[in-house]
Design an enzyme around this catalytic site. Structure first.
Site, PDB file in Angstrom:
ATOM      1  N   LYS A 135      29.717  36.901  39.925  1.00  0.00           N
ATOM      2  CA  LYS A 135      30.329  38.240  39.933  1.00  0.00           C
ATOM      3  C   LYS A 135      29.752  39.129  38.822  1.00  0.00           C
ATOM      4  O   LYS A 135      29.990  40.332  38.788  1.00  0.00           O
ATOM      5  CB  LYS A 135      31.858  38.128  39.796  1.00  0.00           C
ATOM      6  CG  LYS A 135      32.534  37.424  40.981  1.00  0.00           C
ATOM      7  CD  LYS A 135      34.042  37.307  40.773  1.00  0.00           C
ATOM      8  CE  LYS A 135      34.743  36.419  41.784  1.00  0.00           C
ATOM      9  NZ  LYS A 135      34.982  37.081  43.088  1.00  0.00           N
ATOM     10  N   THR A 184      37.734  42.145  48.131  1.00  0.00           N
ATOM     11  CA  THR A 184      38.804  42.945  48.739  1.00  0.00           C
ATOM     12  C   THR A 184      39.298  43.992  47.749  1.00  0.00           C
ATOM     13  O   THR A 184      39.852  45.012  48.138  1.00  0.00           O
ATOM     14  CB  THR A 184      39.981  42.047  49.174  1.00  0.00           C
ATOM     15  OG1 THR A 184      40.252  41.104  48.142  1.00  0.00           O
ATOM     16  CG2 THR A 184      39.659  41.320  50.458  1.00  0.00           C
ATOM     17  N   HIS A 196      34.918  31.393  53.536  1.00  0.00           N
ATOM     18  CA  HIS A 196      34.988  32.454  52.520  1.00  0.00           C
ATOM     19  C   HIS A 196      33.859  32.414  51.499  1.00  0.00           C
ATOM     20  O   HIS A 196      33.916  33.130  50.500  1.00  0.00           O
ATOM     21  CB  HIS A 196      36.305  32.374  51.744  1.00  0.00           C
ATOM     22  CG  HIS A 196      37.524  32.607  52.561  1.00  0.00           C
ATOM     23  ND1 HIS A 196      38.120  33.846  52.675  1.00  0.00           N
ATOM     24  CD2 HIS A 196      38.270  31.769  53.298  1.00  0.00           C
ATOM     25  CE1 HIS A 196      39.194  33.744  53.449  1.00  0.00           C
ATOM     26  NE2 HIS A 196      39.302  32.491  53.842  1.00  0.00           N
ATOM     27  N   LYS A 254      40.561  48.172  47.687  1.00  0.00           N
ATOM     28  CA  LYS A 254      41.756  48.694  47.006  1.00  0.00           C
ATOM     29  C   LYS A 254      41.393  49.858  46.091  1.00  0.00           C
ATOM     30  O   LYS A 254      42.106  50.867  46.037  1.00  0.00           O
ATOM     31  CB  LYS A 254      42.440  47.575  46.192  1.00  0.00           C
ATOM     32  CG  LYS A 254      42.995  46.452  47.071  1.00  0.00           C
ATOM     33  CD  LYS A 254      43.382  45.204  46.268  1.00  0.00           C
ATOM     34  CE  LYS A 254      43.554  44.024  47.224  1.00  0.00           C
ATOM     35  NZ  LYS A 254      43.648  42.719  46.525  1.00  0.00           N
ATOM     36  N   LYS A 295      38.620  40.906  38.110  1.00  0.00           N
ATOM     37  CA  LYS A 295      38.501  39.860  39.128  1.00  0.00           C
ATOM     38  C   LYS A 295      38.290  38.552  38.385  1.00  0.00           C
ATOM     39  O   LYS A 295      38.093  38.561  37.160  1.00  0.00           O
ATOM     40  CB  LYS A 295      37.336  40.138  40.081  1.00  0.00           C
ATOM     41  CG  LYS A 295      36.000  40.449  39.373  1.00  0.00           C
ATOM     42  CD  LYS A 295      34.893  40.822  40.379  1.00  0.00           C
ATOM     43  CE  LYS A 295      34.951  42.261  40.801  1.00  0.00           C
ATOM     44  NZ  LYS A 295      34.677  42.487  42.209  1.00  0.00           N
ATOM     45  N   ARG A 296      38.361  37.414  39.093  1.00  0.00           N
ATOM     46  CA  ARG A 296      38.074  36.149  38.437  1.00  0.00           C
ATOM     47  C   ARG A 296      36.713  36.207  37.752  1.00  0.00           C
ATOM     48  O   ARG A 296      35.783  36.846  38.264  1.00  0.00           O
ATOM     49  CB  ARG A 296      38.128  35.001  39.460  1.00  0.00           C
ATOM     50  CG  ARG A 296      39.528  34.650  39.894  1.00  0.00           C
ATOM     51  CD  ARG A 296      40.374  34.193  38.727  1.00  0.00           C
ATOM     52  NE  ARG A 296      39.924  32.890  38.255  1.00  0.00           N
ATOM     53  CZ  ARG A 296      40.559  31.752  38.509  1.00  0.00           C
ATOM     54  NH1 ARG A 296      41.676  31.745  39.208  1.00  0.00           N
ATOM     55  NH2 ARG A 296      40.104  30.594  38.057  1.00  0.00           N
TER      56      ARG A 296
HETATM   57  I1  GPV Z   1      35.731  29.710  48.777  1.00  0.00           I
HETATM   58  N1  GPV Z   1      37.249  33.417  47.647  1.00  0.00           N
HETATM   59  C1  GPV Z   1      38.174  33.113  46.676  1.00  0.00           C
HETATM   60  O1  GPV Z   1      38.871  33.986  46.175  1.00  0.00           O
HETATM   61  N2  GPV Z   1      38.313  31.829  46.277  1.00  0.00           N
HETATM   62  C2  GPV Z   1      37.607  30.827  46.831  1.00  0.00           C
HETATM   63  O2  GPV Z   1      37.752  29.657  46.441  1.00  0.00           O
HETATM   64  C3  GPV Z   1      36.709  31.174  47.860  1.00  0.00           C
HETATM   65  C4  GPV Z   1      36.527  32.450  48.245  1.00  0.00           C
HETATM   66  C5  GPV Z   1      37.114  34.834  48.043  1.00  0.00           C
HETATM   67  C6  GPV Z   1      35.701  35.344  48.098  1.00  0.00           C
HETATM   68  O3  GPV Z   1      35.043  35.026  46.891  1.00  0.00           O
HETATM   69  C7  GPV Z   1      35.770  36.851  48.293  1.00  0.00           C
HETATM   70  O4  GPV Z   1      34.482  37.387  48.437  1.00  0.00           O
HETATM   71  C8  GPV Z   1      36.599  37.166  49.540  1.00  0.00           C
HETATM   72  O5  GPV Z   1      36.834  38.542  49.635  1.00  0.00           O
HETATM   73  C9  GPV Z   1      37.935  36.452  49.490  1.00  0.00           C
HETATM   74  O6  GPV Z   1      37.751  35.068  49.283  1.00  0.00           O
HETATM   75  C10 GPV Z   1      38.735  36.635  50.760  1.00  0.00           C
HETATM   76  O7  GPV Z   1      37.967  36.372  51.884  1.00  0.00           O
END
Ligand code: GPV
Length: 842
Positions: free
Chosen positions: A574, A679, A374, A683, A568-569
């Site tokens: 980001k 994601t 990811h 949405k 988002k976080r």
């Molecule tokens: I590695 N992601 C997350 O939320 N936490 C993590 O520790 C890691 C990956 C996320 C990515 O940042 C997103 O881009 C992605 O859409 C999501 O994982 C699901 O694949």
């Protein structure tokens, strides 16, 4: 099997089969019964909390019946199952979802109304199940919804944290973390005190040799912690299939040792042991996209993985098949590297406990596992020090070394000329201290590795895992672009839009299960009545958010303004900092205008939300700046409605359900090549909002699907990032003039003590601007201007929105799960009508 009722008595059971409520009258009866018996209350003592509890219990009864049937059906069919191992499941609320997936929300609404309650108020009583940080955990939750809705025999395995992600409070503009104790009343989990596994830690390894010369390793001593299963039913949408999410909770294993302590009067240390055991599943680590290498986290990982594998192996053994058939019965998906020890644990079970040869065992392991990556961010790639693994899991370290040895021997045979290759791909990094590279271990132990969007999958193939593509060939590395469940993220979050869509795309039960049917609404893009209704739905959603903003912040925003959302976080990659710098630029521009000019400006509400990891200093500084800018701008009489800056506290799944449908434009503005997929971008578009974004992650595929005229893309491309970073560090680093102006204003103290924001400014000005904020700033501002101009033409804007929604079918997590099923797991759905298994065996 011994607990099974003998044949002659089964008729009595079948005659008395439980059934949940059918229709409104029975629903009401069940609610009242639960209030008056289960909760021991009455109509004189029934508040919304009690009504929530009773409603949930009524729905739970319905769920449990189908859940039991589904499990019996799967046991009877004994076909291949999928196991999704994830340290995070960001589920949100369950009641609304259960009502909609079962298809009884209307019944609940009218029933509750007759009993004196509004269904919306009751739904809001529920505490979010927030066992995750962000996108990764929410993806797991969407996958569970799709797996059940598509009738796959699938299980989720995770940890039952006593504390989920912390609750965020904003006090004087700063984030404060408050513990999230969510288990006070949780009707959605079933403790299985009979399903326990004792998990071993520490100790040492002894080897014995039998008469034939075969060596067996024995892992002995150390300490034991008990894993107890808690099961959560996962209802599919418009199908009786109800799958299981099994979460493990840690408790002290009752051993003689503890009793001795207890009896000998060492009561305190016996209680201490208990508390230490419970610590393992006590709290979710609050880091997103960051690995911190803490011992307790490794303990969590092994505890969860070992308990899950024990459970999976036990289930396999019931069918009495030979071991080589294990991969025909079992597919295990590793959600990131967090469960990578499962690879080692299965190898250990097979060679140490089941007596298989190494090679036979290893073949089974490789065919069983697959791994999803990811992120490419180096600070997020897990590594564990060899010393720590040796101490906690001595036998596993030996097996890791053996896996590495055989792997490197293979590499050496196949690439004899490339000596450097061996140290590059070694699972053990020869650093000080030595580290186990978990991603490499996951790749070597899996048959497929996937990224989560096309660009991301290309990047892992050409950068971080390049050598492994050379070694294993390109077919091992595949892309499965992420998806989202349209049940929660359209139907549940946005009932207005969902029913408007239904008027063109047909029954929700059809288009929510085949999201490509959304394309039918494109035929109505020029239908004036449809367009008018579309605008009304958006306005109502914006009003709902405006009300929420008023009630939580006291700030009044106009629903006619352009709502610009970034939730988002909080993370430097980001780039919420770029957003707030842009807001400051807008503020300065408004200040420089005459009152007449200002009146002509399109009003905008900039909405932020998101948590910073408690130890992430820069992310906390970003939150502080957003709040400080907000308090200046929102109270500036020159500005009025032209600009409002809102930080919404404690962003979570249930808040997302209010925020996302209300967005006009949302920001997905990561430095190109850093956001694996995203994601929420999906949405937002699915809910009739447009995107301003970089060419990153799934933004690229969203553009491909909806058309580039319907998205506001800007900024440098991933392929240019390395060169720009090099130039920023070693060449002359000119700051964008507009950004420079913004920095000067921050440093003048306009938003409070300049010192408080020095880190954010100097990251760009003095420390190489790693995230290319300055490089992208001009293009960002220009594109924001284009957004303003486009929004001014409401007719064209609505056309863009309708067209985009119509073309979003690809991003259903159903499509995504079907790709995993076909390309990676080789599993098939089990239709609920084939056999309900009642009375057959277990
Ligand atoms: I590695 N992601 C997350 O939320 N936490 C993590 O520790 C890691 C990956 C996320 C990515 O940042 C997103 O881009 C992605 O859409 C999501 O994982 C699901 O694949």
């Amino acid at each position: 099997v011994e607990a099974s009722i003998p044949e002659p008595q089964r008729e009595a059971w079948l005659k008395n089969q439980a059934s949940g409520f059918k229709g409104k009258d029975q629903f009401e009866k069940e609610v009242v019964r639960h209030v008056e018996t289960t909760l021991a209350r009455s109509m004189f003592n029934c508040d919304e909390t009690a009504a929530y509890a009773a409603t949930s219990l009524a729905f739970r009864d319905r769920l449990v019946i189908e859940w039991n049937r589904t499990q019996q059906r799967q046991t009877f069919a004994d076909s291949k199952r999928v196991y999704y191992l994830s340290l995070e499941f960001l589920m949100g609320r369950a009641l609304d979802n259960a009502m909609l997936n079962i298809g009884e929300k209307e019944v609940a609404k009218s029933g509750l109304s007759e009993l004196g309650f509004r269904v919306e108020d009751i739904i809001q009583q529920e505490h979010d199940a927030a066992l995750g940080n962000g996108g990764l955990g929410r993806l797991a939750a969407c996958f569970l919804d799709s797996l059940a809705s598509l009738n796959f025999p699938a299980w989720g395995y995770g940890l039952r944290y006593r504390y989920g992600i912390f609750k965020q409070e904003i006090i004087d503009g700063y984030q404060v973390e408050v513990p999230d104790y969510w288990l006070d009343f949780n009707p959605w989990e079933f403790p299985r005190h009979d399903v326990t596994v004792d998990i071993q830690f520490y100790g040492n390894v002894n080897k014995t040799t039998d008469d034939s010369g075969k060596v067996t390793a024995h892992w002995e001593g150390g300490e034991t912690v008990r894993a107890v299963a808690y099961d959560v039913p996962i209802p599919g949408y418009a199908t009786p299939s109800t799958n299981n999410l099994r979460l493990w909770s840690s408790q002290a294993a009752s051993g003689e040792f503890d009793f001795q302590k207890f009896n000998s009067g060492d009561y305190e240390s016996s209680v201490g042991d208990q508390q230490r055991a419970e610590t393992i599943s006590a709290v979710l680590y609050p880091n997103d996209n960051l690995d911190r290498g803490k011992e307790l986290r490794l303990k969590q990982q092994y505890f969860w993985v070992a308990a899950s594998l024990y459970d999976i192996v036990r289930r396999f053994k019931k069918s009495k098949r030979p071991w080589r058939e294990f991969p025909d019965q079992v597919a295990i998906q590793l959600n990131d590297t967090h469960p990578t020890l499962a690879i080692v644990e299965l190898q250990r079970i097979l060679i140490d406990l089941e007596g298989l040869d190494w090679d036979d065992a290893w073949n089974i392991v490789q065919q069983t596992f697959s791994y999803t990556n990811h992120t490419v961010l180096p600070e997020a790639l897990e590594k564990w020090s060899v010393g720590l693994v040796q101490h906690l899991l001595p036998r596993h370290l030996q097996i890791i070394y053996d896996i590495n040895l055989f792997f490197l021997q293979m590499v050496e045979r196949n690439f004899p000329k490339d000596r450097e290759m061996l140290s590059r791909v070694s699972i053990i990094e020869e650093s000080q201290p030595k580290m186990v590279r978990m991603a490499y271990l996951a790749i070597v132990g899996s048959h497929k590795v996937n990224g989560v969007a096309e660009l991301h999958s290309d990047l892992i193939r050409t950068t971080i895992f390049k050598d492994f593509v050379t070694i294993f060939g390109p077919d091992k590395f595949v892309n499965v672009t992420n998806g989202i469940t349209p049940r929660r993220w359209l139907h549940q979050a946005n009932p207005g839009l969902s029913s408007l869509i239904a008027s063109k795309a047909g029954d929700p039960e059809h288009y929510l299960k085949d999201l490509t049917l959304l394309n039918k609404i494109e035929l109505s893009v020029n239908d004036p009545a449809f367009r008018k209704a579309w605008a009304e739905v958006k306005l109502a959603n914006k009003q709902r958010l405006a009300d929420y903003i008023k009630s939580t912040t006291g700030i009044v925003v106009s629903p006619k303004a352009l709502f610009d959302v970034q939730v988002k976080r909080i993370h430097e990659y980001k780039r919420q900092q770029m957003n707030i710098f842009g807001v400051i630029f807008r503020y300065l521009k408004l200040k420089s205008m005459s009152p007449e000019e200002r009146k002509k400006v399109l009003p905008r509400v900039s909405i932020f939300g998101g948590k910073a990891a408690p130890g992430y200093w820069m992310a906390k500084q970003i939150i502080h700046l957003i709040n400080s800018v907000g308090s200046v701008v929102n109270n500036d009489p020159d500005i009025g409605d032209a600009l409002k800056v809102i930080f919404l506290e404690d962003y979570n799944v249930s808040k997302a359900e209010i925020i996302i449908p209300a967005s006009d434009i949302s920001e997905h503005i990561s430095t190109a090549g850093t956001e694996a997929s995203g994601t929420s971008n999906m949405k937002f578009v699915l809910n009739g909002g447009l995107i301003i974004g970089t060419c990153d992650g799934a933004n690229i595929e969203i553009t491909r699907e909806i058309g580039e005229e319907n998205i506001f893309l800007f900024g440098n491309l991933a392929e240019d990032v390395d060169d720009l970073r090099h130039k920023n560090t070693y060449g002359d680093h000119k700051i964008d003039p507009s950004l420079d102006k913004v920095f000067n204003v921050i440093q003048s103290g306009t938003f409070g003590n300049a010192q408080d924001f020095q880190g954010m400014v100097s990251a760009v000005r003095e420390h190489g601007d790693f995230y290319l904020v300055s490089d992208d700033f001009h293009s960002y501002l220009e594109t924001q201007e284009l957004v303003d101009k486009s929004y001014a033409d409401q007719e064209l804007w609505i056309t863009k929105c309708i067209t985009s929604v119509a073309r979003m079918g690809f991003f259903s997590s159903d499509r995504c799960i079907n790709e995993y099923a076909e390309e990676i797991w080789n599993v098939e759905p089990l239709q609920p009508d084939t056999n309900n298994g009642v009375g057959k065996g277990e």
